[in-house]
Structure formats: C-alpha cells, structure tokens
Design an enzyme around this catalytic site. Structure first.
Site, short mmCIF file in Angstrom:
data_model
loop_
_atom_site.label_atom_id
_atom_site.label_comp_id
_atom_site.label_asym_id
_atom_site.label_seq_id
_atom_site.Cartn_x
_atom_site.Cartn_y
_atom_site.Cartn_z
N LYS A 214 0.83 -1.21 0.00
CA LYS A 214 0.00 0.00 0.00
C LYS A 214 0.87 1.26 0.00
O LYS A 214 2.08 1.18 0.03
CB LYS A 214 -0.94 -0.03 1.20
CG LYS A 214 -1.55 -1.38 1.51
CD LYS A 214 -2.42 -1.95 0.38
CE LYS A 214 -2.94 -3.32 0.80
NZ LYS A 214 -3.86 -3.93 -0.16
C1 LIG Z 1 -4.81 -4.93 0.58
C2 LIG Z 1 -6.27 -4.75 0.50
C3 LIG Z 1 -7.13 -5.13 1.54
C4 LIG Z 1 -6.67 -5.90 2.74
O1 LIG Z 1 -5.65 -5.32 3.48
P1 LIG Z 1 -4.69 -6.26 4.36
O2 LIG Z 1 -3.96 -5.25 5.19
O3 LIG Z 1 -3.82 -7.02 3.44
O4 LIG Z 1 -5.57 -7.12 5.20
C5 LIG Z 1 -8.48 -4.87 1.40
N1 LIG Z 1 -8.97 -4.28 0.30
C6 LIG Z 1 -8.18 -3.91 -0.72
C7 LIG Z 1 -8.79 -3.23 -1.91
C8 LIG Z 1 -6.81 -4.15 -0.67
O5 LIG Z 1 -6.04 -3.80 -1.70
#
Ligand SMILES: *Cc1c(COP(=O)(O)O)cnc(C)c1O
Length: 430
Positions: free
Chosen positions: A202
């Site tokens: 992210k």
């Molecule tokens: C990465 C992601 C998640 C989940 O996040 P985690 O921290 O990996 O649990 C949820 N929704 C979207 C769109 C994502 O890209």
C-alpha cells in the site's frame, strides 16, 4: 523499428521499484521505532503510559487527515473492514454489495462478518458502477463497500446518494488509496466508515496494519469491542458505553504504530510526487489515437501510482502490452495476463463456490439468511471485458521527467505502429 522486431528499445534501464511505502524508509522510521524500544512499551493498552501510546497517536493523525471524529488502529486492512462491518451492525442474514474488481479481502471481510457478499459490475473508472450497485439492492442489503481501486476515487456522489435514499451503510475500502480525495474530501471520511491497510504493497506501511475512521460513535464503540475480545477490561473509551460481545484480536502493536506514524506523516509528500509524474505521462499521451485513458472521477484526488488506458479489445491490448514491454516499459493487461489475479471476482474461488470453513455453517446457508444470491464466472462480463483491454503502467514517487518521457515515447511508438498495422501496412515493414 519496434524493439520486438529487432529495433532499439526506448528504454533499457529498470522501470520503477515495486514498493511505494518502504522506499521512503529513512531515519524517521528508525527513530520512531527506536523510541518504542527505548520506552519498553510495545503493548498498546498497557496501563503505564497509556496516554503516550503510538497507536493512539496514529489514530489522532487519521482523525485529522480524514476529518473524522473517531479512529481505530487494527492489525490489517481486512480486520479494519470486518470491524467496520460489525461496527455498522452487519451480520448473519445481511447482504453487502462489493465490486467485481477488488482484492479478495473485501469479499472475505463480508463473509468473516457472517454476511453475504453481492458482486456488481465496475465501469470504465475501474471502480463500482453506481447503477449496478442500485440494481443489486434487495430487501436484505444492509451495506455497500465502494473500493477506491488503484488509488482512483470512486463516484462517491452517486454512491452516497443511492445509499442514503435506500438507507444503506457505506464502508469505504481505502486500502489502495491512502492519501486520495474526492472533490476535496479525504477518502475514508465520506462514507459511514473508511478502512485503510498498512500492508507493504500500500501507499504507507507498518508491515501489517489497518485503520477504521468514522463519525459514528456507535459504530466506533462496536468496532472497538470487536477488535479485542477483552477491550472492555482495559478500561478504555469508548467501549464502556455499549454492552460487550465476543470479538477477535485485531490489536495493533506499538512497533507497527510507530512505523505507520512515520510513514503516514509522509503521505502528502509522496502523493504530490506521484501526481506530478502521472500527470506528465497523461499529458504526453492524451492525444494518442487508438488508446483511451481510464476515466478518473476526480483526477485531482487520484493517488496517481497507476496509469491505465484501454485498447479497443482484449486481443489488441495483449499485442500492445507485449510491444510496450519490449520497449522497456513493464506493463500488463489487468485480466488475462497469465495469472489468477485475486483482485478479479472470477478468481475468488471460495466465494463463487460458497465454501466456508465447515460445510454446515456458512453465511449462505445460515437460517437467518432469506436471500438467494447466485454467483458464476460470467456474472460480470463488462468488468472482465474492461479489465481485459486495460493496460496498466506503474508510477512511482521516484519517477523522473526522463522516466516519464521514456514512457510517453514508448507508448506513442507502439500506438503509431498499431495504427499503421490497422491501416494495412505490413508489420515487417515498420
Ligand atoms: C490490501 C487490500 C485489503 C486488505 O488489506 P490487508 O492489510 O492485506 O488485510 C483490502 N482491500 C483492498 C482493496 C486491498 O487492496
């Protein structure tokens, strides 16, 4: 001549680094993490020094950034979604609408909250089509999760208007769009709750981590109870105000929080660099014939690490993608790119098969569920068609003007070749 046909590639240097978040690590992250080690206080709710908790500071920052009243730090983006759903009162018997294009975690979170995900089409923004959302509402629908995919803000005006009219909760999935905005409002602060992820892929990372933001005190209290099965015993607000119920353990550690804090203080600077680079490439290819740029609902609010354009069909997109890669600009079609992308509903195996941890206990066969949602791989043909002819190029905060020029030149070169080929000129003569 095209590089694919033996010509000189536009670029031979590597393109951009994989990660946005961890490329920013410097002395700031080190000192914030060291501060926690020196305090010898790694558990968020330890009574001594509760006021100086790094997780509490991170929550404060997200309240400010999203202009919301409440924030809850958790251990993952998935946990944030589950906590927000439970917080909003979603549970067995309820349906929650999700887009056909999002990380599988969005649908999984609905199932973990014991509710049923309903999958709807995206449009040329690559985010939820508001008309498809409205058409999928049933008497059992309780919430919708618009997902700001690849940093692109969803069509929030349309989605909020429908949700308010039909009395549905809106949980924004901001996992991929930290730092983005829509018509001047920070993403995550528009719906009833916003959910962030701090996983390494992210915009900012704490290794693993997440955040729920909301203006709804009841949602916040319920989400807090759910994020820690003993939270009411720590004596922290706001959980004392509501009767407790069993939750999971989604707490964030102080080390994660410190890392997330250092990273989150840099978001605006990172996003400004991303926007500058993406805008330069967009301007450089805006007039290219044969390709169509992704429609971005509010370009000023785009986080801007993803450049997407469409070819007229999937076959041309695959051909274009291959030629562009040969010119030294890594890229890919989003669907049909040779792997089972977990961001596309056709690859959400346990959702499409309605498979739970045990056969007898799933949200679909739960006695309180009166609906009859059906799934199949062809249920969202428009989404597959769009993703199959979409080509994506990654943009990074370290992208220089020369890098942008290379991308522009390569895209123009391949597009010109494709246009000539369409006009009947032999490929070999290019
Ligand atoms: C990465 C992601 C998640 C989940 O996040 P985690 O921290 O990996 O649990 C949820 N929704 C979207 C769109 C994502 O890209």
């Amino acid at each position: 001549m095209l590089a694919k046909h033996g010509g000189v590639p536009i670029r031979t240097k590597p393109w951009v680094p994989t990660f946005i978040s961890s490329e920013e690590f410097d002395d700031m992250e080190k000192s914030y993490v060291m501060r926690v080690l020196e305090k010898k206080r790694v558990f968020r709710f330890y009574g001594e020094g509760l006021q100086d908790s790094e997780a509490a500071k991170l929550e404060q920052l997200y309240r400010e950034r999203t202009q919301t009243d409440h924030a809850l730090a958790v251990n993952a983006g998935t946990s944030a979604l589950v906590s927000a759903l439970v917080g909003a009162g979603i549970g067995p018997g309820d349906e929650v609408i999700v887009p056909a294009y999002t990380y599988i975690a969005t649908a999984a979170a609905v199932l973990i909250a014991r509710a049923v995900p309903v999958i709807v089409e995206i449009d040329e923004t690559l985010t939820m089509d508001p008309a498809a959302f409205e058409a999928a509402i049933t008497p059992y629908t309780k919430a919708v999760i618009p997902v700001h995919m690849r940093g692109t803000p969803c069509q929030m005006d349309e989605i909020m208007a429908i949700a308010r009219r039909r009395k549905l909760a809106v949980i924004e999935d901001v996992a991929q769009a930290n730092g983005g905005s829509y018509k001047g409002r920070p993403l995550g602060g528009i719906g009833d709750a916003g959910c962030f992820s701090f996983q390494q892929y992210k915009v900012v990372t704490s290794g693993e981590g997440g955040m729920v933001v909301t203006n709804d005190a009841e949602l916040q209290a319920r989400a807090s109870v759910y994020h820690d099965c003993a939270v009411t015993f720590w004596g922290v607000e706001p959980t004392a105000r509501i009767p407790s119920f069993a939750g999971e353990n989604y707490r964030m550690s102080e080390i994660q929080a410190a890392l997330g804090l250092a990273q989150s203080e840099k978001i605006d600077s990172v996003v400004a660099r991303l926007r500058k680079a993406k805008q330069m490439i967009v301007e450089g290819i805006a007039d290219v014939e044969g390709i169509q740029l992704q429609r971005v609902p509010d370009p000023d609010g785009d986080v801007s690490y993803s450049l997407v354009f469409f070819l007229p069909d999937g076959q041309r997109a695959l051909a274009f993608s291959e030629l562009l890669s040969a010119e030294g600009i890594p890229n890919g079609t989003i669907h049909n790119n040779g792997f089972a992308d977990r961001h596309i509903y056709v690859n959400w195996d346990y959702v499409l098969d309605k498979r739970g941890a045990t056969p007898n206990d799933t949200p679909w066969n739960c006695a309180s569920y009166k609906g009859n949602v059906q799934y199949d791989k062809n249920m969202c043909p428009r989404s597959l068609e769009l993703l199959g002819r979409a080509i994506s190029v990654s943009v990074h905060q370290s992208t220089t003007s020369e890098d942008c020029q290379d991308a522009i030149e390569a895209i123009r070169k391949v597009a010109a070749h494709m246009a000539q080929a369409e006009n009947g000129t032999s490929l070999q003569n290019q």
